[in-house]
Motif scaffolding. Structure first.
Motif, PDB file in Angstrom:
ATOM      1  N   THR A 165       0.840  -1.196   0.000  1.00 38.32           N
ATOM      2  CA  THR A 165       0.000   0.000   0.000  1.00 38.32           C
ATOM      3  C   THR A 165       0.874   1.244   0.000  1.00 38.32           C
ATOM      4  O   THR A 165       1.945   1.281   0.590  1.00 38.32           O
ATOM      5  CB  THR A 165      -0.914   0.020   1.233  1.00 38.32           C
ATOM      6  N   ALA A 166       0.384   2.297  -0.673  1.00 38.92           N
ATOM      7  CA  ALA A 166       1.184   3.523  -0.846  1.00 38.92           C
ATOM      8  C   ALA A 166       0.651   4.698  -0.043  1.00 38.92           C
ATOM      9  O   ALA A 166       1.262   5.753  -0.052  1.00 38.92           O
ATOM     10  CB  ALA A 166       1.212   3.893  -2.340  1.00 38.92           C
ATOM     11  N   GLU A 167      -0.492   4.556   0.654  1.00 42.56           N
ATOM     12  CA  GLU A 167      -1.043   5.677   1.408  1.00 42.56           C
ATOM     13  C   GLU A 167      -0.143   6.018   2.598  1.00 42.56           C
ATOM     14  O   GLU A 167       0.600   5.184   3.093  1.00 42.56           O
ATOM     15  CB  GLU A 167      -2.450   5.345   1.925  1.00 42.56           C
ATOM     16  N   ARG A 168      -0.257   7.284   3.065  1.00 39.75           N
ATOM     17  CA  ARG A 168       0.530   7.684   4.240  1.00 39.75           C
ATOM     18  C   ARG A 168       0.099   6.877   5.458  1.00 39.75           C
ATOM     19  O   ARG A 168       0.938   6.443   6.247  1.00 39.75           O
ATOM     20  CB  ARG A 168       0.360   9.179   4.520  1.00 39.75           C
ATOM     21  N   VAL A 169      -1.210   6.691   5.624  1.00 38.72           N
ATOM     22  CA  VAL A 169      -1.733   5.873   6.718  1.00 38.72           C
ATOM     23  C   VAL A 169      -2.667   4.835   6.112  1.00 38.72           C
ATOM     24  O   VAL A 169      -3.670   5.177   5.490  1.00 38.72           O
ATOM     25  CB  VAL A 169      -2.491   6.718   7.760  1.00 38.72           C
ATOM     26  N   THR A 170      -2.327   3.585   6.275  1.00 43.30           N
ATOM     27  CA  THR A 170      -3.156   2.483   5.797  1.00 43.30           C
ATOM     28  C   THR A 170      -3.860   1.865   6.996  1.00 43.30           C
ATOM     29  O   THR A 170      -3.210   1.401   7.936  1.00 43.30           O
ATOM     30  CB  THR A 170      -2.304   1.426   5.088  1.00 43.30           C
ATOM     31  N   ARG A 171      -5.176   1.870   6.986  1.00 43.40           N
ATOM     32  CA  ARG A 171      -5.965   1.372   8.113  1.00 43.40           C
ATOM     33  C   ARG A 171      -6.481  -0.029   7.809  1.00 43.40           C
ATOM     34  O   ARG A 171      -7.029  -0.289   6.743  1.00 43.40           O
ATOM     35  CB  ARG A 171      -7.154   2.287   8.396  1.00 43.40           C
ATOM     36  N   VAL A 172      -6.294  -0.933   8.752  1.00 42.46           N
ATOM     37  CA  VAL A 172      -6.874  -2.282   8.690  1.00 42.46           C
ATOM     38  C   VAL A 172      -7.772  -2.426   9.912  1.00 42.46           C
ATOM     39  O   VAL A 172      -7.317  -2.282  11.048  1.00 42.46           O
ATOM     40  CB  VAL A 172      -5.783  -3.367   8.696  1.00 42.46           C
TER      41      VAL A 172
END
Length: 935
Positions: A165-172
């Protein structure tokens, strides 16, 4: 022979295992029967029950292979159906439906429906050994990464997709226990630049933990991706993203599962006991210091091992080698291999451990990170109703040395926990803990009046920090009633109000706005201690500092009321007291008030000396950076007021240069004030371009989205527009005000500011030759009249400015329309009416009617002299315009007389060498020459 048979299809095996394990925990003998999913059958063709009770698990998969289900329920009384997945278009009324339950509610429903309860005994299952089947809805959690839709996922899929993933913050987000997330973190922690785990079970502490996370990143590698786990969050949307850096944010709505202790693992009794204890403390990481501190609270073999850090590390190493623990600096946490279901005895150990650990961490000045890890355990353990009665630390440890099990020091632990939660920004938790402490002090059989007062004082303090002042006042009053008990019925040595109660009373009264009564409470405290009432030195010093702070607050109110001499004397006394107490922050504040009071009295030399001392004291480590900059700003302001502009500019320029590239280091208001003052100083030094640069910095400190910042933004842009006109940049003057006027358009609350912005824009447009400038003026007046009403007196000053602008634009006829209204709306016989009449005279002169202008100009001068005096600068302006009128109608001597007065007034105001005086003298000489030439 089994007395319960759980019948199911293959796809419901997880449900069958969970139910079978629950029945075994309740002492039932259970067997499992799985229908063959390859052929259709009937519920009557299931297991040979022969008197056994059949539990039939209903789901859509079962419906597909079993015929005639409903009649089977009615024909066979020993069959109990349980719905584990909703079945469309099926009548399941009267059945036990677990499809929408959480694990806890499902367990309770099963116990009630089958009238069973959990029995004591070893937790070794006949069917599953030491393994505990997980709750089925939690085994395939719902999650998503980025834009992917929610759905079941396995650990391998998470490992495959998350790193890409390339987002600054990746939420799971996992709806249930974060078993998969925790296992992922344990496997891949080394591949992340930084790792952090937060227990969200106490929602009030999540923001404090996230703040500590942001502050603690200084020692981490900020260039890589961080891993943040948040467990036990009821609403994942309430968890904010970390502010800085790149993160994988893993959120679970329940805690991670605990490890299952394999009976064949090479662990001694101490290791098994410690694992049981850690189960009671899951899911948050446990500080190693907490384990060492709580050694005496655990069974003897664990206590022996945890006595020293070396033996603690040895035991932890064994548990990590067995794969049961993960260790990071200062903390240990469980790996995940099963369900969390601690032994009852472990909960008692956890309570004892937390109670001791809190006291030890307090003595060792533990870091906030450690407190935030411990507090969830404290709330879970210290508030349990089964906790034993309180005891002192010394009694507790002495008892262990004598081989007598003592009760944990619960009162001491709760007292510290209340203060820590309030300091950590969660006073609501502090209130809950304080009420628990009060319930211990007032329980049946308790007779300690001192303990009641102590608990009430803590509760009042927590309520005060939580902003619930009326409740805090009521609690203080209750404590005073308890303290009034005669000494013969009390366990206290003195029949007097305790000092810590008087101090808390003073603090509550102060925050309620009654400083006079707060000072009276402190005076009573000092009087009692003076006659021998015992008072701890630290409490006495806190009371003295608080008393001095209230006196300083009084000095500040005196200064605000214009009684600066009294304020200076009071602040001087407080400063001397602060020196004796060694209270650096209080001393800095007292010196600031003393210096500013001296400046208000025009004693600039003393003010500068005192403020310079405050600035030197503010370099102390105890004083915050923001307070230091505030001292610097106030010193620069006094330099400015004393006319020492170069020194003010040097201070302010250095400060702005220090933080302009680090805007988060100071409050926005302080940055704005500093830059704004620098702009004012540079304007006085006739350096408009430097003033523009400073105002640009000030403007960057204003957040337009903040409603309170709207007028500030507008006024700064007005000042910038004026400076751009001075530097010959009218296009910038028009452009800089446009964003503010667009935001304020149609807002009646800011009509006057909007009008000023539009007038400034029209002035800039006219200077660049834009013919639509006059239309902007007309539209501005129309909008103001519509917002305020055509007869509102607030329109008058706006119309004066409009007339002045239109005259500079050579739009005299257009100005005439507004000049008459300006006179009509101005108060009778006032300086405002004088200004309006003066404008009317100027307009009449501009349209070629000086004779009609004379009465207005003469009346303007008369009113101005009456209300402002003969030497006021505005009187000079009115007399200058009257001199022009006299000259135009041929009354040369009168014109010379008025202009002579103008020269005198401007000389008093500006000084004899000012350019305004030079222009006045030129005009006076021209009038004299003209008067001499006339017959």
């Amino acid at each position: 022979m089994p007395d319960l048979i759980v019948s199911h299809v293959p796809s419901d095996t997880a449900w069958a295992h969970w139910l079978a394990h629950e029945f075994e925990r309740c002492g039932r003998y259970v067997s499992l029967y799985c229908f063959d999913s390859g052929k259709r059958t009937s519920a009557t063709e299931g297991p040979d029950e022969r008197g056994a009770h059949i539990v039939l698990l209903l789901s859509p998969a079962l419906v597909m292979i079993i015929q005639d289900i409903t009649p089977a329920w009615s024909r066979r009384q020993r069959v109990t159906p349980i719905v584990v997945e909703s079945i469309p278009d099926a009548d399941t009324s009267g059945t036990l439906d677990l499809s929408e339950f959480t694990e806890q509610s499902a367990r309770q429903a099963v116990h009630e429906h089958f009238d069973v309860t959990t029995v004591d005994g070893p937790r070794v299952s006949r069917l599953f050994g030491r393994d505990r089947p997980g709750y089925p809805p939690d085994l395939a959690p719902s999650w998503r990464v980025g834009p992917r839709p929610a759905g079941p996922v396995r650990l391998g899929e998470l490992e495959q997709r998350l790193p890409d993933t390339a987002e600054r913050v990746t939420r799971v987000v996992v709806n249930g226990p974060g078993t998969i997330l925790t296992e992922y973190a344990h496997r891949h922690a080394r591949s992340y630049a930084r790792c952090w785990s937060i227990d969200g079970n106490l929602a009030e502490l999540v923001s404090a933990q996230l703040t500590e996370l942001r502050l603690g990143q200084g020692g981490d590698d900020g260039d890589g991706t961080g891993l943040l786990l948040v467990h036990n969050v009821a609403d994942a949307t309430q968890v904010q993203d970390p502010e800085d850096g790149t993160w994988h944010l893993l959120i679970a709505t329940a805690g991670p599962c605990e490890p299952t202790v394999d009976a064949t693992a090479p662990l001694g009794s101490a290791g098994r006991h410690l694992i049981a204890l850690l189960k009671a403390l899951a899911p948050a990481p446990v500080p190693v210091r907490m384990l060492t501190a709580g050694a005496a609270a655990t069974p003897s073999d664990v206590a022996t091992v945890l006595t020293t850090p070396d033996t603690t590390d040895t035991l932890l190493s064994e548990l990590m080698a067995a794969g049961l623990l993960r260790h990071r600096p200062g903390f240990v946490e469980l790996t995940t291999d099963g369900r969390c279901n601690p032994e009852p005895a472990a909960t008692g150990w956890a309570s004892n451990l937390v109670a001791l650990a809190i006291d030890t961490m307090d003595q060792r000045d533990a870091a906030l990170e450690e407190w935030l890890a411990v507090l969830p355990h404290a709330m879970a353990c210290l508030t349990a109703s089964a906790n034993p009665a309180p005891a002192t630390i010394a009694d507790y440890l002495d008892g262990w040395e004598r081989g007598v099990i003592q009760q944990p020091p619960l009162t001491r632990a709760l007292s510290i926990a209340v203060n820590v939660t309030c300091e950590a920004g969660a006073p609501g938790l502090g209130v809950r803990l304080a009420r628990r402490l009060l319930s211990l002090a007032t329980r049946e059989g308790a007779s300690s009046e001192k303990a009641q007062i102590d608990a009430l004082v803590l509760l009042a303090g927590a309520l005060r920090v939580d902003g619930r002042l009326s409740e805090a006042c009521a609690v203080v009053a209750r404590a005073e009633r308890v303290a009034a008990v005669p000494v013969g019925q009390s366990d206290r040595s003195y029949p007097l109000t305790p000092p810590h109660l008087l101090l808390e009373k003073a603090q509550v009264l102060h925050e309620s706005g009654d400083d006079e009564k707060a000072l009276a409470a402190l005076d009573e405290l000092f009087q009692l201690t003076a006659v021998g009432l015992p008072c701890p030195p630290d409490l006495r010093d806190r009371a003295k500092c608080f008393h001095a702070g209230l006196r300083l607050r009084h000095a500040t109110s005196l200064m605000a009321a214009g009684r600066s001499t009294e304020a200076a004397a009071e602040a001087h006394d407080v400063a001397n007291q602060a020196r004796r107490l060694g209270a650096t922050n209080l001393l800095v504040d007292a010196l600031r008030v003393h210096g500013l009071s001296r400046a208000a009295d025009q004693d600039f030399d003393t003010a500068l000396r005192v403020l310079a001392e405050a600035l030197r004291m503010a370099e102390h480590d105890d004083v915050s950076y923001a307070d230091y900059v505030q001292c610097e700003y106030e010193l620069a302001d006094v330099f400015h007021r004393a006319g020492r502009l170069s020194e003010a500019a040097d201070l302010l320029t250095a400060r702005v240069a220090a933080w302009r590239d680090d805007t988060g280091s100071l409050p926005a208001l302080l940055r704005f004030n500093t830059a704004n003052l620098l702009a004012a100083v540079e304007q006085l030094r006739n350096r408009p371009r430097l003033a523009i640069a400073a105002l640009r910095v000030a403007l960057a400190c204003v957040e337009p989205a903040d409603a309170d910042a709207v007028p500030v933004d507008g006024h700064v842009r007005l000042a910038l527009s004026s400076l751009y006109m001075r530097t010959g940049e009218p296009w910038e003057a028009a452009a800089v005000v446009r964003p503010a006027s667009n935001r304020l358009a149609g807002d009646a609350a800011y009509t006057e500011l909007f009008a000023d912005l539009e007038i400034a824009r029209a002035r800039g447009m006219h200077a660049v030759g834009d013919p639509s400038a006059s239309a902007v003026v007309d539209e501005t007046v129309r909008a103001a009249r519509q917002a305020l009403g055509p007869d509102d007196p607030r329109l008058a000053p706006l119309l004066w400015r409009v007339v002045d602008l239109l005259l500079t634009m050579n739009r005299a006829r257009q100005a005439w329309r507004y000049a008459d209204d300006g006179v009509r709306l101005s108060p009778d016989d006032s300086p405002e009416r004088a200004a309006a009449l003066d404008n009317l005279g100027r307009v009449l002169v501009a349209v070629g009617r000086p004779e009609r202008a004379l009465p207005a100009a003469e009346e303007a001068v008369r009113m101005a002299r009456v209300h402002l005096g003969d030497d006021h600068i505005d009187v000079g302006v009115r007399r200058f315009n009257l001199a022009q009128v006299y000259g135009l109608i041929g009354r040369g001597d009168d014109a010379v007389r008025e202009m002579t007065e103008v020269v005198r007034i401007d000389t008093l105001f500006y000084g004899s060498d000012h350019k305004e005086v030079a222009r006045d003298l030129q005009a006076l000489e021209a009038l004299r020459s003209w008067a001499r030439r006339r017959p």
